[in-house]
Scaffold this motif. Structure first.
Motif, PDB file in Angstrom:
ATOM      1  N   GLY A   1      57.312   2.145  -3.333  1.00 52.34           N
ATOM      2  CA  GLY A   1      55.914   2.324  -3.125  1.00 52.34           C
ATOM      3  C   GLY A   1      55.400   3.636  -2.191  1.00 52.34           C
ATOM      4  N   LEU A   2      56.312   4.812  -2.107  1.00 50.11           N
ATOM      5  CA  LEU A   2      56.229   5.800  -1.512  1.00 50.11           C
ATOM      6  C   LEU A   2      55.205   6.769  -2.208  1.00 50.11           C
ATOM      7  CD1 LEU A   2      58.986   6.538   1.373  1.00 50.11           C
ATOM      8  CD2 LEU A   2      56.123   6.075   1.681  1.00 50.11           C
ATOM      9  N   PHE A   3      55.962   7.037  -3.348  1.00 53.26           N
ATOM     10  CA  PHE A   3      55.474   8.248  -4.322  1.00 53.26           C
ATOM     11  C   PHE A   3      55.038   7.724  -5.637  1.00 53.26           C
ATOM     12  CE2 PHE A   3      59.077   9.670  -1.310  1.00 53.26           C
ATOM     13  CZ  PHE A   3      58.268  10.901  -0.851  1.00 53.26           C
ATOM     14  N   THR A   4      53.814   8.640  -5.893  1.00 54.26           N
ATOM     15  CA  THR A   4      53.311   8.503  -7.385  1.00 54.26           C
ATOM     16  C   THR A   4      53.429   9.999  -7.919  1.00 54.26           C
ATOM     17  OG1 THR A   4      51.936   6.576  -6.798  1.00 54.26           O
ATOM     18  CG2 THR A   4      51.495   7.924  -8.941  1.00 54.26           C
ATOM     19  N   LEU A   5      53.962  10.216  -9.136  1.00 59.16           N
ATOM     20  CA  LEU A   5      53.822  11.402  -9.727  1.00 59.16           C
ATOM     21  C   LEU A   5      52.776  11.549 -10.807  1.00 59.16           C
ATOM     22  CD1 LEU A   5      54.787  14.269 -10.235  1.00 59.16           C
ATOM     23  CD2 LEU A   5      56.754  13.147 -11.752  1.00 59.16           C
ATOM     24  N   LYS A   6      51.723  12.595 -10.746  1.00 66.82           N
ATOM     25  CA  LYS A   6      50.845  12.579 -11.722  1.00 66.82           C
ATOM     26  C   LYS A   6      50.743  14.063 -12.030  1.00 66.82           C
ATOM     27  CE  LYS A   6      46.641  10.163 -11.191  1.00 66.82           C
ATOM     28  NZ  LYS A   6      45.442   9.757 -10.175  1.00 66.82           N
ATOM     29  N   THR A   7      50.273  14.274 -13.488  1.00 64.36           N
ATOM     30  CA  THR A   7      49.953  15.485 -13.920  1.00 64.36           C
ATOM     31  C   THR A   7      48.294  15.617 -13.596  1.00 64.36           C
ATOM     32  OG1 THR A   7      49.853  14.735 -16.193  1.00 64.36           O
ATOM     33  CG2 THR A   7      51.877  15.644 -15.298  1.00 64.36           C
ATOM     34  N   ALA A   8      47.948  16.911 -13.614  1.00 64.11           N
ATOM     35  CA  ALA A   8      46.412  17.317 -13.373  1.00 64.11           C
ATOM     36  C   ALA A   8      46.436  18.517 -14.221  1.00 64.11           C
ATOM     37  CB  ALA A   8      46.127  17.534 -12.055  1.00 64.11           C
ATOM     38  N   GLU A   9      45.157  18.424 -14.329  1.00 65.46           N
ATOM     39  CA  GLU A   9      44.420  19.843 -15.266  1.00 65.46           C
ATOM     40  C   GLU A   9      44.021  20.750 -14.232  1.00 65.46           C
ATOM     41  OE1 GLU A   9      45.172  20.349 -18.231  1.00 65.46           O
ATOM     42  OE2 GLU A   9      46.105  18.400 -18.581  1.00 65.46           O
ATOM     43  N   CYS A  10      43.783  22.041 -14.371  1.00 64.96           N
ATOM     44  CA  CYS A  10      43.589  23.038 -13.405  1.00 64.96           C
ATOM     45  C   CYS A  10      42.678  22.554 -12.039  1.00 64.96           C
ATOM     46  CB  CYS A  10      42.315  24.088 -14.103  1.00 64.96           C
ATOM     47  SG  CYS A  10      42.556  25.678 -13.005  1.00 64.96           S
ATOM     48  N   LEU A  11      43.458  22.951 -10.879  1.00 65.55           N
ATOM     49  CA  LEU A  11      42.868  22.752  -9.721  1.00 65.55           C
ATOM     50  C   LEU A  11      42.063  24.010  -9.094  1.00 65.55           C
ATOM     51  CD1 LEU A  11      45.738  20.321  -8.666  1.00 65.55           C
ATOM     52  CD2 LEU A  11      43.289  19.554  -9.021  1.00 65.55           C
ATOM     53  N   GLY A  12      41.987  24.964  -9.824  1.00 65.42           N
ATOM     54  CA  GLY A  12      41.440  26.141  -9.265  1.00 65.42           C
ATOM     55  C   GLY A  12      42.135  26.846  -8.278  1.00 65.42           C
ATOM     56  N   ALA A  13      43.435  26.921  -8.314  1.00 64.73           N
ATOM     57  CA  ALA A  13      44.141  27.625  -7.459  1.00 64.73           C
ATOM     58  C   ALA A  13      45.209  28.392  -8.248  1.00 64.73           C
ATOM     59  CB  ALA A  13      44.860  26.576  -6.352  1.00 64.73           C
ATOM     60  N   CYS A  14      44.775  29.128  -9.301  1.00 58.72           N
ATOM     61  CA  CYS A  14      45.941  29.681  -9.964  1.00 58.72           C
ATOM     62  C   CYS A  14      46.448  30.911  -9.486  1.00 58.72           C
ATOM     63  CB  CYS A  14      45.070  30.150 -11.225  1.00 58.72           C
ATOM     64  SG  CYS A  14      43.986  29.002 -11.948  1.00 58.72           S
ATOM     65  N   GLY A  15      45.857  31.254  -8.503  1.00 61.69           N
ATOM     66  CA  GLY A  15      46.765  32.632  -7.460  1.00 61.69           C
ATOM     67  C   GLY A  15      47.630  32.006  -6.955  1.00 61.69           C
ATOM     68  N   TYR A  16      47.842  30.819  -6.699  1.00 60.24           N
ATOM     69  CA  TYR A  16      48.972  30.237  -5.910  1.00 60.24           C
ATOM     70  C   TYR A  16      50.053  29.288  -6.722  1.00 60.24           C
ATOM     71  CZ  TYR A  16      45.072  31.152  -3.038  1.00 60.24           C
ATOM     72  OH  TYR A  16      44.084  31.866  -2.428  1.00 60.24           O
ATOM     73  N   ALA A  17      49.976  29.776  -8.135  1.00 57.86           N
ATOM     74  CA  ALA A  17      50.806  28.797  -9.054  1.00 57.86           C
ATOM     75  C   ALA A  17      52.318  28.970  -8.813  1.00 57.86           C
ATOM     76  CB  ALA A  17      50.370  29.216 -10.533  1.00 57.86           C
ATOM     77  N   PRO A  18      53.022  27.994  -9.106  1.00 59.56           N
ATOM     78  CA  PRO A  18      52.812  26.634  -9.556  1.00 59.56           C
ATOM     79  C   PRO A  18      52.259  25.860  -8.332  1.00 59.56           C
ATOM     80  CG  PRO A  18      55.210  26.802  -9.617  1.00 59.56           C
ATOM     81  CD  PRO A  18      54.610  28.012  -8.962  1.00 59.56           C
ATOM     82  N   MET A  19      51.381  24.953  -8.376  1.00 57.87           N
ATOM     83  CA  MET A  19      50.600  24.129  -7.352  1.00 57.87           C
ATOM     84  C   MET A  19      50.538  22.731  -7.696  1.00 57.87           C
ATOM     85  SD  MET A  19      47.478  23.428  -8.009  1.00 57.87           S
ATOM     86  CE  MET A  19      46.790  23.332  -6.336  1.00 57.87           C
ATOM     87  N   MET A  20      50.332  21.951  -6.439  1.00 55.99           N
ATOM     88  CA  MET A  20      49.967  20.838  -6.839  1.00 55.99           C
ATOM     89  C   MET A  20      49.065  20.303  -5.547  1.00 55.99           C
ATOM     90  SD  MET A  20      53.318  18.228  -5.559  1.00 55.99           S
ATOM     91  CE  MET A  20      53.892  18.258  -3.913  1.00 55.99           C
ATOM     92  N   GLN A  21      48.228  18.943  -5.968  1.00 54.87           N
ATOM     93  CA  GLN A  21      47.645  18.576  -4.913  1.00 54.87           C
ATOM     94  C   GLN A  21      48.351  17.219  -4.350  1.00 54.87           C
ATOM     95  OE1 GLN A  21      43.514  17.494  -6.166  1.00 54.87           O
ATOM     96  NE2 GLN A  21      42.956  16.797  -4.139  1.00 54.87           N
TER      97      GLN A  21
END
Lengths: 166, 898
Positions: free
Chosen positions: A117-137
């Motif tokens: 119950g600690l981690f969930t992995l999801k994929t997301a569409e563009c989070l507006g931080a393309c300059g710092y790719a690859p990234m996650m929220q």
């Protein structure tokens, strides 16, 4: 039956009061966030029906909105949610490898939660931080310029802080 | 007019259009999905991409969506540029990533807009080689099949269902590659117009479940242009058959009537034509049971019964064609012909016709009704009595708020921008009915009351518009203030519309509605007045009738009749058991021309198998007085024929009798009824040809012709010839644009889906080439002085011991024939008697669902209680026309017991 506390109900009223009369549907997004926070980090059908009744909406109107946004969880999620961007710029910078790597490290596929119950992995569409790719929220913050090493560090840190907070 | 350039060629186009409409109207084949002429542009699917150039020197241009690009002076685009082609092919490839490519097993295959657009875009080979995302499909009720995997996310379904038709239970869920259109859980799609999704959906997500029961590809269907017989509006339909059974109904576009849409009763209520209860050969009752009889013998025997000096009377039918009613009248003689409805109903319809003819207010068509900006409904539950009118009125409700968008120069076609401004607001919309109706959800003020109180509200509104009218005595404060706000709103509108009808059997309601319209007309308003009537040809039959069934009863009670001829009429349904028996018992021999076995046919002596709309050709007149032609879809292999064909033989000397064709009958009809002159113009005569060619009922790809009946006969029979129309029953004939009343299917090279209709219109979404079919028989006389109705009824006082029972209508169930269709049957509500809570308590009833007993015509009836608190005190509502309540005449008074 779930129900907001008195204090939270007042907060809901305040949110509704931000919008013109009769436009309480506009309060749907913030009230859903509040509900997600209050009722276990995700929106069960019961929670969504409750929000519908608070705002005088049809339940289908709430489902329509809640299913659209990736920040509403429609299944229970772990304590830490990794939402890795998989839109063009991040992909060209190797976000697919990152997603794969996180999956291997945690033994889960996108959309799944670890048994502890600690981690969930999801994929997301563009989070507006393309300059710092690859990234996650993660929660309310971004983790940027991801590498395998950095992912290891983040996972370790999460485990540590979870252990302390328990 | 604006000058635009398409691939460097200049075109003059009307103002206020977008480039997609313009290109399609000019005949270009430009691909699109989300745009629909009735739903306008949202720019969602990106399929109509073209190159837009700044000016003639711009050689590069940029990709723009044609549907979102105004066709203003100097607009310059290219459809043919390679970049535009590549864009459109690439776009469709992406839209189809997850599409299952299951065309061979898909009901849409062969008439699929997605197939057409794919070919048109030039995308031929699929490159995607990964796993496709799949969805779970939902059960959506008896009308529609759901197959979400085929979806290409154009959003048309929700835009039609929610925005256009006011549906609540279909929505879109999730985002990007996971979008799902459906309900929140399995269940029946509730909206009365859900069937239009079959045609609105560009591919096979929503398909006709009734067609699935007896599936046939579009190209294998034989179709005829027809007119829906489900209510009085006369929506145009295409009815299709194969192997002698009707397979489905599609919308036949008529820009003056139903446009692109139909209601679900009209679309799915056809299956009664295939019923096992059809009467398929002439029958004679021999010692209590029906025996088949040779046609020739039947003619001779019936003729003998009707011989010299015999007293013969005939009862016509509001669901039979003008021609059939006319020939019955000819056969029995003018004084012996009775319109097949009660005198109450007949007189109401006569009054409506009188207002249509002599009033000075325009009766708009169903399509024109969409253009009014304030609505006042006087005593009609239109969603259930004339469903498509409700759909038109929902559009009318948008006009007032739309003006705000027009004021800041947003054109009507820009649907996204308009909705952003209008949100959920609706214009002035007032409803006075007996109980809560579905349109109340968009009303600005609703009133529930006894028909007399509805009429009083109407008179009060009229008085407030024209102060010279007598004021309504003893008006209560609440309805006085409502009448003021209604009058104010109607006066403030540019085009107010008054809607009323005969469904409450109240002369007062009809008169009050006319008064409001007359008063507005005198104030210089461009006012419209629409009345709905009960059935498909109520107006047509009444035009031919001097007397009605009560007169017939009075006559046979005075003097027995030798022969009673009944034309397509289940008397038990229309006038009830008591009156039916009264008349049937006083006639020595009863001969009926009927479609299906029913209570009336149980007590006849001879039965002739009469065609339904599927096997008949004829003319019917709708509620606005529009005469429209419908054609038989096929000649059945059994003995079923148009009623007028049987009647025509019966009136001739059998030795020399010869079957007359349809045109001869029409000529005779208009010669004897000059006011019906225009029915001849509703369609070309049977000798019409294009060059030397007839007009085909089947598409040129029709298959199986030589082998279809090989199990019966290996040699191909000569195809039947239709002497009553210029149409053939085969695929031979002229395949270009046909005369609009005689178009049996829509097809154009590269356009196999229903959207081929674009090619049949002068301008996309506009009138058909050579005009929309149908002719209005009467127009108002603008110069006449309005003659107001001065009888203001007194207010209704509930009685202590008796209840007044009024009819409540249901789209599924209240119409006799469609109610026999399987799919519609599933949607018919349980019979009930409705009361408000107060009234129920006063009668000692409390539990909803509890049994209630009452008496009607000395017979005990038992129904379960339904609480409807919108019903006024002293009034009970019964669902009209259900099996359990059939034959009840309204209104009536009764005592009830628990």
């Amino acid at each position: 039956m779930i129900k907001f506390s008195e204090e939270k109900l007042k907060q809901v009223e305040k949110i509704i009061a931000r919008y013109p009369e009769g436009k309480q549907k506009s309060a749907l997004l913030p009230v859903l966030h509040l509900a997600q926070q209050e009722f276990g980090g995700w929106l069960s059908p019961e929670t969504m029906d409750y929000v519908a009744s608070l705002l005088g909406l049809l339940t289908i109107e709430v489902y329509e909105v809640a299913t659209f946004y990736s920040m509403y969880n429609l299944k229970p999620v772990g304590k830490y949610v990794f939402e890795v961007c998989q839109t063009g710029p991040c992909i060209t910078r190797g976000s697919d490898d990152i997603i794969k790597y996180i999956g291997e490290r945690l033994g889960i596929k996108p959309g799944e939660t670890t048994p502890d119950g600690l981690f969930t992995l999801k994929t997301a569409e563009c989070l507006g931080a393309c300059g710092y790719a690859p990234m996650m929220q993660m929660g309310k913050g971004f983790k940027e310029h991801l590498t395998k090493e950095k992912v290891d560090e983040i996972i370790e840190e999460c485990r540590r802080s979870a252990a302390i907070n328990n | 007019m604006a000058k635009v350039f398409i691939d460097d060629i200049e075109y003059e186009v009307p103002d206020g259009k977008n480039m997609l409409e313009v290109c399609l109207s000019l005949g270009f084949d430009l691909t699109y999905f989300c745009w629909h002429p009735a739903l306008h542009s949202i720019g969602a699917c990106r399929q109509c991409g073209v190159i837009n150039y700044k000016d003639e020197n711009d050689k590069r241009g940029r990709i723009t969506m044609a549907c979102m690009l105004p066709a203003s002076n100097g607009t310059r685009i290219s459809i043919e540029a390679k970049a535009a082609h590549d864009f459109r092919a690439g776009n469709i490839e992406s839209l189809m990533l997850n599409h299952p490519h299951d065309c061979p097993v898909c009901d849409e295959g062969g008439e699929c807009h997605l197939q057409d657009m794919t070919l048109m875009s030039g995308h031929n080979y699929r490159r995607y080689r990964f796993k496709k995302r799949t969805h779970t499909n939902q059960y959506l009720g008896p009308f529609l099949n759901h197959e979400m995997n085929r979806c290409i996310q154009c959003y048309r379904c929700v835009r039609f269902y929610k925005d256009y038709a006011g549906g609540k239970d279909l929505d879109v869920f999730a985002a990007h590659d996971d979008i799902y259109f459906g309900r929140s859980e399995d269940g029946v799609l509730e909206n009365e117009f859900s069937g239009n999704l079959v045609e609105v959906c560009p591919t096979g997500v929503f398909t006709d479940k009734t067609l699935k029961q007896h599936y046939t590809r579009k190209w294998d269907l034989t179709s005829a242009p027809s007119v829906c017989h489900g209510c009085s509006l006369g929506c145009n339909i295409l009815a299709s058959q194969r192997y002698g059974t009707i397979r489905r109904i599609l919308t036949r576009y008529n820009g003056d009537v139903n446009g692109y849409f139909l209601c679900d009763r009209g679309r799915f209520g056809y299956e009664y034509t295939n019923s096992k209860k059809r009467i398929i050969k002439a029958l004679k009752r021999v010692s209590g049971t029906y025996q088949p009889i040779e046609n020739g013998n039947a003619f001779e025997e019936v003729k003998a019964l009707m011989g010299e000096g015999k007293k013969v009377i005939g009862i016509g039918s509001p669901r039979a064609s003008l021609e059939s009613n006319f020939l019955l009248k000819e056969l029995v003689g003018e004084n012996n012909f009775y319109g097949g409805i009660s005198n109450t109903e007949g007189n109401l319809i006569k009054q409506v016709i009188d207002i249509l003819k002599k009033g000075k207010v325009k009766t708009p068509s169903l399509a024109e009704a969409k253009g009014y900006d304030a609505v006042f409904i006087v005593g009609e539950d239109v969603t259930n009595t004339a469903p498509m009118l409700a759909l038109s009125l929902r559009q009318a409700a948008k006009n007032k708020p739309n003006e705000e968008a027009f004021a800041i120069r947003i054109p009507l076609w820009n649907d996204v921008a308009i909705r952003e401004i209008v949100q959920e607001r609706t214009g002035p919309f007032f409803i006075a009915t007996v109980h809560h109706t579905k349109l109340d959800e968009i009303s600005s003020g609703s009133f529930y009351g006894h028909p007399d109180n509805i009429a009083r509200l109407g008179h009060a509104v009229a008085q407030k518009i024209n102060n010279n009218l007598p004021s309504v005595p003893d008006a209560d404060r609440e309805s006085a203030s409502l009448s003021s706000s209604i009058a104010e709103a109607l006066l403030a509108a540019k085009k107010p519309l008054i809607v009323s009808g005969t469904s409450l059997f109240s002369k007062n309601v009809i008169e009050a509605a006319a008064n409001v319209a007359y008063a507005l007309k005198e104030q210089g308003k461009d006012v419209g007045l629409i009345y709905t009537v009960p059935e498909a040809n109520s107006v047509g039959m009444t035009l031919l009738s001097e007397n009605f069934v009560d007169d017939a009863i009075a006559r046979v009670e005075k003097e027995r009749a030798d022969v009673l001829l009944i034309l397509e009429n289940d008397l038990y349904q229309r006038i009830g058991k008591k009156d039916s028996e009264a008349i049937l018992k006083r006639c020595n021999q009863v001969v009926a021309f009927e479609n299906l076995e029913n209570e009336t046919t149980n007590s006849c002596d001879y039965l002739f198998p009469a065609g339904t709309f599927a096997e008949s050709t004829g003319t019917i007149v709708n509620n606005e007085g529009r005469a429209q032609r419908f054609y038989q879809v096929h000649i059945p292999r059994n003995e079923v024929r148009s009623s007028w064909k049987w009647l025509d033989i019966l009136r001739q000397d059998l030795q020399t009798a010869e079957a007359k064709d349809f045109d001869a009958i029409v000529d005779e009809l208009i010669q004897k009824n000059p006011e019906l002159q225009k029915i001849k113009e509703t369609a070309p005569t049977a000798d019409f040809r294009i060059g030397t060619q007839k007009i085909p009922r089947s598409p040129h790809r029709f298959s199986g012709r030589t082998s279809m009946i090989a199990n019966i006969n290996v040699s191909e029979p000569k195809p039947p010839v239709d002497n009553d129309s210029p149409m053939s029953f085969t695929m031979e004939g002229y395949h270009g644009i046909q005369p609009s009343p005689d178009t049996a299917f829509y097809w154009s090279p590269a356009w196999n889906s229903v959207q081929a209709i674009n090619k049949y219109q002068i301008e996309v979404g506009g009138p058909l080439h050579d005009g929309n079919p149908g002719k209005r028989l009467f127009e108002p006389d603008e110069n006449r002085q309005a003659k107001y109705f001065n009888d203001i009824p007194s207010s209704f006082h509930p009685s202590n011991d008796e209840l007044l029972v009024l009819p409540l209508y249901h789209i599924y169930g209240s119409e006799e024939l469609t109610a026999l269709s399987h799919a519609v049957k599933e949607r018919i509500p349980q019979a009930y008697i409705a009361l408000n809570e107060n009234e129920a308590r006063r009668k000692g009833l409390n539990a909803e669902g509890g049994k209630v007993e009452f008496y009607y015509q000395d017979k005990k009836w038992e129904l379960s209680l339904k609480i409807d608190n919108s019903l006024p005190d002293g009034i009970a509502g019964l669902p009209k026309g259900l099996n359990e309540t059939s034959g009840i005449g309204y209104p009536f008074r009764t005592k009830i017991n628990s």
